[in-house]
Each structure stands twice: as C-alpha cells, then as structure tokens.
Scaffold this active site. Structure first.
Site, PDB file in Angstrom:
ATOM      1  N   GLU A 179      77.753  81.000  59.147  1.00 48.98           N
ATOM      2  CA  GLU A 179      77.770  82.379  59.129  1.00 48.98           C
ATOM      3  C   GLU A 179      78.747  83.135  59.817  1.00 48.98           C
ATOM      4  OE1 GLU A 179      73.660  83.203  60.604  1.00 48.98           O
ATOM      5  OE2 GLU A 179      72.520  82.847  59.083  1.00 48.98           O
ATOM      6  N   GLU A 259      70.312  78.255  53.898  1.00 49.99           N
ATOM      7  CA  GLU A 259      69.400  78.650  54.806  1.00 49.99           C
ATOM      8  C   GLU A 259      68.756  79.933  54.491  1.00 49.99           C
ATOM      9  OE1 GLU A 259      71.003  78.798  58.936  1.00 49.99           O
ATOM     10  OE2 GLU A 259      69.749  80.357  59.407  1.00 49.99           O
TER      11      GLU A 259
END
Length: 921
Positions: A179, A259
């Site tokens: 991320e 994810e």
C-alpha cells in the site's frame, strides 16, 4: 420470465422460470447450466495473510496440541479452511498495524535466517499442504537500507529468499511494498535480479494497492510499458469487493485481491456487498479475479489493537489454550475444500441468482481441468427468502448423485443429503436465505472436530525471567510494537540471556511508533505494580509502561510510562488522547548516573501513579486519563536490555480454602483431609500440598459448589485425578466454561482465572458436568481497592458486570482504527429502533460512556425496569469515551440499567452505542 446474470462477454444469460426478486416462494427455480465446454479463467486459490502487524504472534506461544489444532483448521486439506495460498510479511522491525515483525537483517551484512516466526508458520502450512502457494511482502524495512527502492532492498529481498531456501520453502510470489507507491525502474531491476539469482519462477505481484477511481494503476502502467508488463506476473489489488478494471483484464495476467476481506470472522458481516461468502463469488463474477487473499490469517494478537477480530479464526489466549473456530473458516472451506488451483471457472455457470438484484445471491462454478469433477458455490447472504436452484450438467462433466454441503448462521459446514437427478436429468437444491451451499461431484471434505481448552484470563500476578525466547527469539506473551526484541547475552554482571532491543536504528516505517516498545498482559488491569530489571547503556534509556490500551496505528501508547536515561534523568509521562504526542507529567534526576542495571517500577492506585528505581520512590503524580491497560517495555535504539518482569497486585492475594465458610456445597461432595482414601483418585501428596490440606470432590452430575468472595479477580485452583471429569465454572451468573479435571501425565493442578471484575462482591460457581471427579482446592483472590470499575462494551453476558445486547441491529467494531479516542478501541452500536442492552451490576451508581457523533441518536434509559431519562449520543465532532448519562445515587445492591433505541436523534442520525460503563461500589 426473469433472468440470471452470468459472466461471459458481460451478457445476461436467460434462465427460464427464475424466481422473482425478493420472493419467499422457493417453488420456482433459478436455472444454472454447468457446461464443461464453457470458457473460464484458471482458478488460483484462496488464502490469507500472516503479517501486516504481527497478527500471528501469539500462536507461537500456544501449547503444542492446541497450536497444531489451530494450524489444522487453517491449512489441513479437507478439514477446515484448507487454505491454498499464504502470504507472509517480510519483517522490517517496525509496526505495520498490530505490531512489528523482526527482520532477518537488522544490520547490513548480518543475516539471521531464524529471526521471527514466519519461517515456522510457512513450514507448518507446507507440511499440511505441500501444494500451498507461498508469498512474501514487505510493509516496512530496516533503516540501514539506502532508501526503500534501492539496490540494497533488492539484495535484502534476495537474502530473504535464500533464507526460505535454507528452511526448505519455495516462495512462489514476491510483492513490491504494501500500500505504498512503487518505482517502475526498480520493479524491472528486481525482475532481472530474481532471474539472475535463479528465481525465474518467482512471480512479482504488483502492486498491493487499492484502485483509484476504478483503475488499477499498475495495470495502466503495464499497458503502456511492455517491459514492466513482462516483469510483473500477477496483478494484486487491495480491498476490491468484486470489480477490476478493463485495463487489468485485458493484460491477460492473473488478477488477485491480494489483500481483502470484511475485517470480521462473524457470519455474513458486511452483508451481500462485503461479506466473505459474497466476496469469494463476486470477485470472479464482477472482476474475473481468480485469487483472493484475506487479511488476516488469524486473530492471534492482543485485544484492543487495530481491527482485533479480522482473522479467519481466533487464537489469542495462549496461556489458556483456548481458541474459537469462527464462521470465516467455513466460508473459506466452501470454496477451498471443493476446488483446486488449476481448475477452471465455468463462466456460463457463474452469476447472480437474480439479474435485477444482486443482494438475492450469487453462484460460481469451477471444474477440473483434467477430469469431469466440478463444484458450484451458491451464497444467499441478505436474500429475502429461500430459493430453489436447478442445475443442468453438460459438456462432458460428471453427473450422477451430487453431494451438498451447507452453512448457515446456526449450523456450519453440514453435509446434506445427496441430490439425485430428476427424470429430465436436472438437479434441484433449495438454498435457505443467508446461507452458503456447495454442490459438488468431489469427495473427501470434512468438518474438523478439535476443540480448545477453556478460556481463562491472562495470569495475574505474572512473572517472567524474559530469558526464554526460543529459537525465534520471541519471549512468551510479549508482543513487540516497534523495533525488534530478541534474546541476547546479558550485559555484565548479569549472566544468561536477556530480552534485548536489537534494531540499531529507526526503520523505513509503515506506521511506526516513536520508540521501540512491546506489550504484555490484560487490557482490564487497573490497579497494579509493574517492575523490571533494565540495563541502560551509555547515551541510552529504558522505560516501563503501564495501563496501555493502544491502537497500534498510533505513534505513542495510550497509557503511562516511567523512563530512566543514562545521565540519571527520570520522567513520568503519558500518551495524549489520540495517540499523537507524549505528555511529561514529572521529571527529576538521580544522584548517580543511570547507566547499568536498575530495577524500574511503576505502580497504579486509582489516579495515583508512583515510580521507583531500585526500590526507592523517585516520583508520584495524580492523573486519571488512562484507567486500565496492559504493561509494557520501551526504550531506544541502544540495545536496551530487560530481565525479571513482575506484574503484581498492590495487595497480597487472599486465599479462600475449599473448607472455608465462604464455600457452599450442594449434593454429595466428599471433603478429603489427611489420607484421602476414596476421594476420586486424589493422592495423599495432592491433599497434603493443598491449601489447608483439604480437597473437596464430587463425581455426581449436577452437584454444585459456590464460593463468595470480594475483589477484582480470582483464580480457581483445582485437583486433577485419573478419574477426573469435567466441571462447568462460571462467575456471577454468566456463561460457564467447561474445564477438565482429568489428569494428564504429571499435571495434577487445575488453574482457571476469572476475567477482571468490578471491584466488589462476586460468586464463583462450579457444577459437576459428567461422571468423572471434580476436585476443588482453593480460590486465590485479588483484593479490591475501592475504586471505580470500567466495563468495556465487548464484555458480554447475562450475569453481573456484563452487557446483554438484544436485537438484530447491534454491531461491534473491535479494535477499530481508533482515531476517535474509544475506550479500548471498540464500540458497539445499533440503529434499529427497539434494540436494547441490559447492564447488570452491584454498586451505588453507574455512568454510561459512549461515542458522540453527528450520526448518533437517542436511547431511552431504564433503571431496574423504571424509565429514568434519555441518553443523547449526538455530537458535532466524532469523539469516543464521552460521558453520556449518569444514574446518580442508587441504593447499595444489585441493579439493571437498560438502554433502548428510540430510532430518533437530535440530528439526522439514529444510532446509539456503548463504549463502557463505570461502576461505583
């Protein structure tokens, strides 16, 4: 004629006789044609992530049997979740959500392939499923790297892969960085380095980011850059609940939710849009996504940390051996136990039960690529009613009798009667509302049957030498939040090994704390003393923490700390609400320098906090910001060391013998004294060493013993016997725990701890549950201090000191990412009019604390069944742990406070909530 939405050229495929949206009549059917000739992408599997903040940390400390049982539920094929993919964090010595994981290279050039526990976890997973797909991803990284996207990092990742080889592990996938932005030239160089090092088969997953305005950015970059497209083997997106971009689909690469998940293991959490059963189907129907990886693998981290119920199951009390197999395990099983990676999706048999309303359910079909086997998974989360589904089989796929497995909120992963073809060759199955059903030709599935031990609170008093971290360097129950705490030789003159903070500098962080730290204990501890031997190095410092109730995404702990620096300066401080800054409350200087070994102490007595060095009090402050929480250790990057941790009550524990007047017996109990004779196999040494040299036992089902006591916690001490059976142990009328009194080897003592209780009178109850013997020795009671007691919103039950939520609208946010100052990072809310909660307690008054926000409403409040006012939760700013309503003075004794949602509010919102109750004795 209704239609069924099925994929394949994004067309709606007609289905004759489909039921109308929302109907409760299952008489008509949704038609599915399972055609082996249908096109479809290759299925890659479903799995989960261990990491993103030490989420599997406490599993390592479980007793071996229970630890193996948990691992079986996660990875053993045909038993539980049967996971086909596992991604682990490449530890970087820095907090990445719920703590930090140790790096394999704290310093340049020094590789330790045994650091951390992810190697062990991957080995356990691969032992159970040799075909499991393994991946690695970094969130942060050690500070010695010359920037994250550097040659250093490529070499660092290659060394991690070398460590995997040493552990006999084959890593299939490597991510870039979790991320965060990626660097295109670096990705290309990483691919070249992997190939040159013999890792040509290791695929790069890009880029573990969320989509922006529907586009997967890495896909857009790959479409414009053929070299980048060649370098990246898998496109991995975060927290899509189905869609992918057209750009991503056109690249022809595997598309994964690398994810994802609803951040809850509870059945149907998130509804038809986000629940796990829906997600696993919608991913392919809407986005051609062929692999789904859930964050996170296992709730094996302390309560109160960020998103503390996000794992597929719960195993975060290793001291008790208890674990909970939650419904997310069976949601995964409905896919993973019925299809193997390499199978293909059947596009014409994958779609929605109603083309006009996706909330009525969905279905996905996968078929074997080298045979006739196939499986169809049907979910009806949020559907209005049951629905019939008719399946037709063609295209060379197997028919015959079909096997059916079903999960609902009440019954999970149950084998249903086989489906027999009708005269026209079709099969019909009725899918209940809010259910998950798999229809399959395959066999070999099962519902695991192992169960953990009885749940028990963290040991108190608690003592640890901090010198037994094992091969991984992890000290039992100690969870590092920032930095890396491992076992190293103690500084002179102490001998042996000591817990040492070994990260030499701050890391390239992801969500770092300001100082290295770790926590241990129970969120509900209020009045206690914590002491530890600490070695302060020249230029360094050591710190002991208490009443820590932290959301780990904050840079400083919610709690108090006492620090000693090398020059003799000491300070008492606390985290400011919001977790962004540290407030100094008192400071001073020792007569001698602070270097070397010292005993640091911090004690909490109501609002009075006292600090000591080497047994001498050096400072005291009065502060009521934080009322309860865990203990912890902290310091800096100077290799601070710790040993001999002790966490103890302020007053000595009081023993209540089984023969004391406070113990009452109903039934045929035998009281063993002296030589026990016929006392259920309790031995003479057992009785002689028991408190008061007596043991009370019974083997008659339904016999009951009760013990009244006054305090804040108690430990039941029992006697095991070769003829031992089970006992049901409960406190204050709440749900019992089943405890075994059977002897196993040399283990002759049972110890079970109550939760931390409100300060005052309580009753422990033990009931004989079977034909074996239950033996009672004593109760060890932590005395109260006469202070206010807090009860968190998650302390549920029907007895005293607990909250009984009634109604369908209540939802909990355990371990919320706590930017609103919630007590213990959780709040329980409802917006449904008529929903209610009862709080029963013994005391003279109680205060309700809650979350104020613009979307909150009003509740009616009743005291002992009589309306006593309203609780208004409205506020312009969103702030937790706010005083909402006070009972005022009540007659001493037992009372019940009831909140009932009115469905109205001062502003536009209608929600009501509970953050905590405060009870005065």
């Amino acid at each position: 004629m209704a239609t069924v939405a099925a994929i394949g050229a994004s067309l709606l495929v007609p289905s004759v006789g489909a039921a109308a949206a929302g109907t409760d009549d299952p008489g008509t059917a949704t038609a599915i044609t399972v055609d082996g000739a249908s096109p479809g992408r290759t299925y890659d599997g479903v799995g989960a992530t261990s990491g993103g903040g030490a989420t599997t940390r406490l599993l390592l400390d479980y007793p071996e049997q229970e630890r193996d049982e948990v691992l079986d539920y996660l990875f053993k094929p045909g038993y539980g979740a049967s996971l086909q993919m596992l991604k682990v964090e490449i530890g970087g010595d820095t907090n990445t959500t719920d703590g930090s994981e140790s790096s394999h290279m704290h310093e340049r050039g020094v590789v330790d392939c045994d650091a951390g526990y992810e190697w062990w976890l991957m080995q356990e997973a691969a032992e159970r499923n040799p075909d499991i797909t393994l991946g690695g991803l970094a969130w942060g990284a050690p500070g010695w790297l010359d920037g994250y996207y550097s040659q250093d990092t490529i070499d660092y990742f290659l060394s991690w892969l070398d460590c995997a080889d040493q552990h006999g592990l084959h890593i299939d996938n490597m991510g870039l960085r979790n991320e965060r932005d990626y660097d295109i030239p670096w990705v290309k160089e990483f691919r070249k380095a992997l190939d040159a090092a013999g890792h040509e088969d290791v695929r790069i997953v890009g880029a573990d980011q969320a989509a922006v305005k529907g586009e997967w950015q890495i896909a857009a970059d790959m479409a414009a850059d053929p070299e980048l497209a060649d370098a990246v083997g898998v496109l991995g997106n975060h927290y899509s609940f189905g869609p992918s971009s057209a750009t991503a689909q056109a690249l022809g690469k595997p598309l994964w939710i690398s994810e994802g998940g609803p951040w809850s293991a509870e059945w149907g959490y998130g509804g038809s849009a986000k629940s796990l059963p829906s997600l696993l189907n919608h991913a392919y129907i809407e986005g051609r996504i062929t692999g789904v990886n859930i964050w996170n693998l296992l709730t094996s981290y302390y309560e109160g940390l960020s998103i503390s119920d996000a794992g597929l199951m719960r195993a975060n009390t290793p001291w008790s051996g208890a674990y909970q197999v939650q419904s997310a395990i069976w949601a995964m099983a409905h896919t993973a136990q019925f299809a193997q990676p390499g199978w293909r999706y059947v596009d014409t048999a994958s779609g929605y039960l109603d083309a006009t309303d996706k909330t009525q359910g969905s279905f996905v079909t996968r078929r074997s690529d080298d045979g006739g086997d196939w499986s169809t998974v049907i979910e009806s989360i949020d559907a209005a009613g049951p629905r019939k589904v008719t399946l037709s089989v063609t295209g060379g796929l197997d028919a015959g009798d079909l096997h059916v497995w079903q999960t609902t909120a009440d019954e999970q992963f149950v084998r249903e009667p086989d489906l027999v073809p009708a005269a026209d060759g079709t099969y019909t199955v009725t899918v209940p509302a809010d259910a998950l059903v798999t229809v399959t030709t395959t066999q070999g599935q099962s519902h695991g049957d192992a169960t953990g031990q009885a749940d028990s609170a963290f040991p108190f008093p608690y003592r640890s030498s901090l010198a037994s971290g094992g091969a991984s360097g992890q000290t039992s129950y100690f969870s590092q939040m920032e930095g890396a705490y491992e076992e190293r030789p103690c500084a002179a003159p102490r001998q042996g090994t000591c817990l040492t903070q070994v990260a030499p500098r701050p890391s390239i962080s992801w969500a770092a704390w300001k100082k290295p730290a770790g926590i241990v204990g129970d969120l509900d501890w209020a009045d206690y003393a914590v002491g530890v031997d600490a070695y302060v190095r020249p230029g360094g410092e050591a710190q002991v923490l208490g009443r820590v109730s932290n959301d780990a995404m904050q840079p400083v702990p919610n709690g108090y700390g006492f620090a000693l620096e090398a020059d003799g300066t000491w300070s008492i401080g606390r985290g400011a609400p919001g977790g962004r800054s540290w407030v100094e409350l008192a400071t001073g200087t020792l007569g001698d320098a602070g270097t070397g070994w010292h005993r640091l102490g911090l004690a909490f007595d109501g609002s009075v906090i006292t600090a000591s060095v080497d047994g001498d009090t050096v400072g005291s402050v009065t502060d009521a910001t934080w009322v309860s929480g865990m203990a912890g250790l902290s310091g800096d990057y100077s290799a601070t060391q710790f040993a001999d941790l002790a966490i103890e009550p302020l007053d000595p524990v009081v023993g209540v013998d089984d023969a004391a007047a406070a113990a009452r017996y109903a039934g045929d109990w035998t009281h063993c004294a002296g030589r026990p004779g016929r006392c259920g196999g309790f031995t003479y040494p057992q009785v002689r060493s028991a408190a008061g040299r007596t043991v009370s036992g019974s083997d008659r089902r339904g016999d009951v013993a009760t013990v009244a006591f006054d305090g804040t916690q108690a430990t039941l001490v029992g006697a095991r016997s070769p003829q031992g059976g089970d006992g049901l142990v409960s406190i204050d009328g709440n749900a019992p725990e089943r405890i075994s009194f059977a002897r196993a080897g040399a283990d002759t003592v049972v110890r079970w701890r109550t939760p931390v209780l409100t300060d005052g009178p309580h009753t422990l109850r033990v009931e004989v549950a079977g034909t074996g013997w239950v033996g009672l020795d004593a109760l060890e009671v932590v005395p109260g201090r006469g202070h206010d007691s807090s009860v968190d919103d998650r302390e549920t039950g029907v007895g005293l000191g607990r909250l009984d939520y009634r109604g369908d609208g209540w939802t909990s946010c355990p371990g919320c990412i706590n930017r609103t100052g919630l007590y213990h990072s959780s709040v329980t809310s409802t917006a449904v009019a008529g929903d209610a909660v009862d709080f029963r307690f013994v005391g003279t008054s109680a205060d309700l604390y809650g979350l104020r926000a613009s979307n909150q409403g009003v509740a009616t409040v009743l005291v002992d069944g009589v309306e006593a006012g309203v609780a208004d939760f409205y506020g312009k700013q969103r702030v937790g742990n706010q005083l909402i309503w006070s009972s005022g003075a009540l007659e001493p004794g037992e009372h019940t406070i009831t909140l009932r949602s009115t469905g109205t509010g001062t502003g536009s919102g209608t929600e009501i909530n509970v953050d905590r109750f405060v009870v005065r004795g």
